[in-house]
Design an enzyme around this catalytic site. Structure first.
Site, PDB file in Angstrom:
ATOM      1  N   GLN A   1       0.830  -1.200   0.000  1.00 23.20           N
ATOM      2  CA  GLN A   1       0.000   0.000   0.000  1.00 23.20           C
ATOM      3  C   GLN A   1       0.861   1.244   0.000  1.00 23.20           C
ATOM      4  O   GLN A   1       1.915   1.282   0.624  1.00 23.20           O
ATOM      5  CB  GLN A   1      -0.883  -0.018   1.253  1.00 23.20           C
ATOM      6  CG  GLN A   1      -2.138   0.798   1.086  1.00 23.20           C
ATOM      7  CD  GLN A   1      -3.063   0.637   2.276  1.00 23.20           C
ATOM      8  OE1 GLN A   1      -3.144  -0.436   2.845  1.00 23.20           O
ATOM      9  NE2 GLN A   1      -3.754   1.680   2.645  1.00 23.20           N
TER      10      GLN A   1
ATOM     11  N   SER B   1       4.511  -6.209   2.706  1.00 26.22           N
ATOM     12  CA  SER B   1       3.203  -6.084   3.368  1.00 26.22           C
ATOM     13  C   SER B   1       2.093  -6.662   2.489  1.00 26.22           C
ATOM     14  O   SER B   1       2.096  -7.855   2.210  1.00 26.22           O
ATOM     15  CB  SER B   1       2.951  -4.619   3.747  1.00 26.22           C
ATOM     16  OG  SER B   1       1.770  -4.481   4.480  1.00 26.22           O
ATOM     17  N   LEU B   2       1.184  -5.826   2.006  1.00 23.67           N
ATOM     18  CA  LEU B   2       0.130  -6.289   1.088  1.00 23.67           C
ATOM     19  C   LEU B   2       0.722  -7.109  -0.062  1.00 23.67           C
ATOM     20  O   LEU B   2       0.110  -8.071  -0.546  1.00 23.67           O
ATOM     21  CB  LEU B   2      -0.623  -5.082   0.525  1.00 23.67           C
ATOM     22  CG  LEU B   2      -1.442  -5.329  -0.753  1.00 23.67           C
ATOM     23  CD1 LEU B   2      -2.689  -6.124  -0.445  1.00 23.67           C
ATOM     24  CD2 LEU B   2      -1.777  -4.031  -1.438  1.00 23.67           C
TER      25      LEU B   2
ATOM     26  N   ARG C   1      -9.330  -7.616   4.182  1.00 26.17           N
ATOM     27  CA  ARG C   1      -8.185  -7.278   5.043  1.00 26.17           C
ATOM     28  C   ARG C   1      -8.159  -5.774   5.288  1.00 26.17           C
ATOM     29  O   ARG C   1      -7.984  -5.315   6.414  1.00 26.17           O
ATOM     30  CB  ARG C   1      -6.889  -7.729   4.366  1.00 26.17           C
ATOM     31  CG  ARG C   1      -5.595  -7.417   5.127  1.00 26.17           C
ATOM     32  CD  ARG C   1      -4.418  -7.926   4.300  1.00 26.17           C
ATOM     33  NE  ARG C   1      -3.130  -7.785   4.950  1.00 26.17           N
ATOM     34  CZ  ARG C   1      -2.262  -6.790   4.715  1.00 26.17           C
ATOM     35  NH1 ARG C   1      -2.571  -5.832   3.852  1.00 26.17           N
ATOM     36  NH2 ARG C   1      -1.106  -6.758   5.331  1.00 26.17           N
TER      37      ARG C   1
ATOM     38  N   HIS D   1       0.645  -3.002  11.052  1.00 26.55           N
ATOM     39  CA  HIS D   1       1.786  -3.795  11.514  1.00 26.55           C
ATOM     40  C   HIS D   1       2.157  -3.501  12.968  1.00 26.55           C
ATOM     41  O   HIS D   1       3.328  -3.402  13.314  1.00 26.55           O
ATOM     42  CB  HIS D   1       2.994  -3.608  10.588  1.00 26.55           C
ATOM     43  CG  HIS D   1       2.717  -4.063   9.200  1.00 26.55           C
ATOM     44  ND1 HIS D   1       2.493  -5.383   8.893  1.00 26.55           N
ATOM     45  CD2 HIS D   1       2.561  -3.361   8.043  1.00 26.55           C
ATOM     46  CE1 HIS D   1       2.224  -5.476   7.587  1.00 26.55           C
ATOM     47  NE2 HIS D   1       2.249  -4.276   7.066  1.00 26.55           N
TER      48      HIS D   1
ATOM     49  N   GLN E   1       1.502 -11.433  10.058  1.00 26.77           N
ATOM     50  CA  GLN E   1       1.998 -10.242   9.375  1.00 26.77           C
ATOM     51  C   GLN E   1       1.189  -8.995   9.746  1.00 26.77           C
ATOM     52  O   GLN E   1       1.705  -7.889   9.765  1.00 26.77           O
ATOM     53  CB  GLN E   1       1.951 -10.469   7.855  1.00 26.77           C
ATOM     54  CG  GLN E   1       2.689  -9.424   7.051  1.00 26.77           C
ATOM     55  CD  GLN E   1       1.925  -9.039   5.810  1.00 26.77           C
ATOM     56  OE1 GLN E   1       0.774  -8.614   5.879  1.00 26.77           O
ATOM     57  NE2 GLN E   1       2.561  -9.176   4.667  1.00 26.77           N
TER      58      GLN E   1
END
Length: 309
Positions: free
Chosen positions: A10, A92-93, A117, A200, A249
């Site tokens: 993102q 991440s994503l 999510r 996170h 994560q």
């Protein structure tokens, strides 16, 4: 020479992304259609017509980036691009896009997962309660030391992006206190990020629980290509490992510096960054300038690649 496919997270989204690809390739249009059905939102409309502030909303940005990454991959496959990655990874994503590339999840299910999510992440902490800040010019060790002294709320490291850039995540009051202390400790720059939640961090635990439940309803297959994950810097392949990694994560730091160094250790010297912009290229340059990163997003990037392969 060993190759890895890497996928952005993102923050790499922008209005109009994917339009040239969508117009030029039937395969790209098919991916957008399948992802739209999964996410239950018109992703083409979101990418090409939605104002920046709408596209930037977490639950919109995530399926949009995932879809474009999958569309680029599909076009490459169809065109006969023959570079086989030894592994895939994402920031991440981007780890969900990596799982899509490894044929762990379908495009339909992947789009649904990242849309939900995003919703779960947004719901976990009310807007205005938490946030994230990028810290430039201090070592991650020094930042961790400073965060231990913060008394006004919860805070932790969220992203180890490069030796020069670390992102912290937590409650707004704690962020404000940390920002002042980090400036005093010698940070060159402290920048509050335009995100609406403390990603996170442990504050995302409620979102992770909801994602865990949803993942039980979705078919995960064994990875056709090994995935290097963010939470542990480990190779994961089985459906159980991948579900667990996606779950943890959500509230664990993204260990991108270690991921890149691990890939280099495994012999990777060329990275194909598949998705919008070239954020990961910039980070990898700061981690190790000897590594080659090729961004693949637009038809011209594809043409150039295919002419060389």
């Amino acid at each position: 020479m060993a190759v890895a496919f890497i996928f952005p997270g993102q923050g790499s989204q922008y209005s109009g992304m994917g339009k040239e690809l969508f117009d030029a390739f039937l395969e790209a249009r098919e991916v957008f259609k399948e992802a739209s059905e999964g996410a239950k939102v018109d992703i083409a409309k979101l990418c090409f017509e939605a104002p920046e502030e709408e596209l930037t909303l977490t639950y919109n940005a995530q399926p949009a980036i995932f879809t474009l990454s999958m569309a680029i991959l599909k076009v490459l496959e169809k065109a006969g691009f023959n570079e086989e990655p030894v592994l895939v990874a994402g920031h991440s994503l981007g780890e969900f896009s990596a799982a899509g590339a490894a044929k762990v999840i379908s495009i339909h299910d992947g789009a649904l997962l990242v849309r939900k999510r995003g919703e779960f992440m947004q719901e976990a902490v009310p807007a205005g309660v938490g946030g994230m800040t990028a810290v430039i010019g201090l070592t991650s060790e020094k930042i961790e030391e400073v965060l231990k002294t913060v008394k006004s709320g919860f805070i932790q490291v969220a992203n180890y992006n490069s030796p020069e850039q670390t992102v912290i995540s937590g409650e707004i009051k704690a962020l404000e206190e940390a920002e002042e202390k980090l400036k005093e400790a010698g940070a060159k720059k402290v920048v509050r990020l335009a995100v609406s939640a403390p990603f996170h961090s442990e504050l995302m635990k409620p979102a992770a629980e909801k994602l865990k439940e949803l993942m039980e309803e979705i078919e995960f297959k064994e990875a056709e290509v090994p995935i290097l994950n963010n939470a542990d810097v480990k190779i994961i392949k089985t459906p159980e490992e991948i579900r667990d990694s996606f779950y943890r994560q959500m509230f664990s730091p993204v260990r991108w510096v270690e991921d890149v160094l691990k890939m280099k250790e495994m012999g990777v010297d060329t990275f194909y960054e598949i998705g919008p912009k070239n954020v990961l290229k910039g980070l990898i340059r700061r981690i190790d300038r000897s590594l080659k990163v090729i961004n693949v997003e637009k038809p011209k990037d594809l043409e150039k690649l295919l002419s060389q392969s």
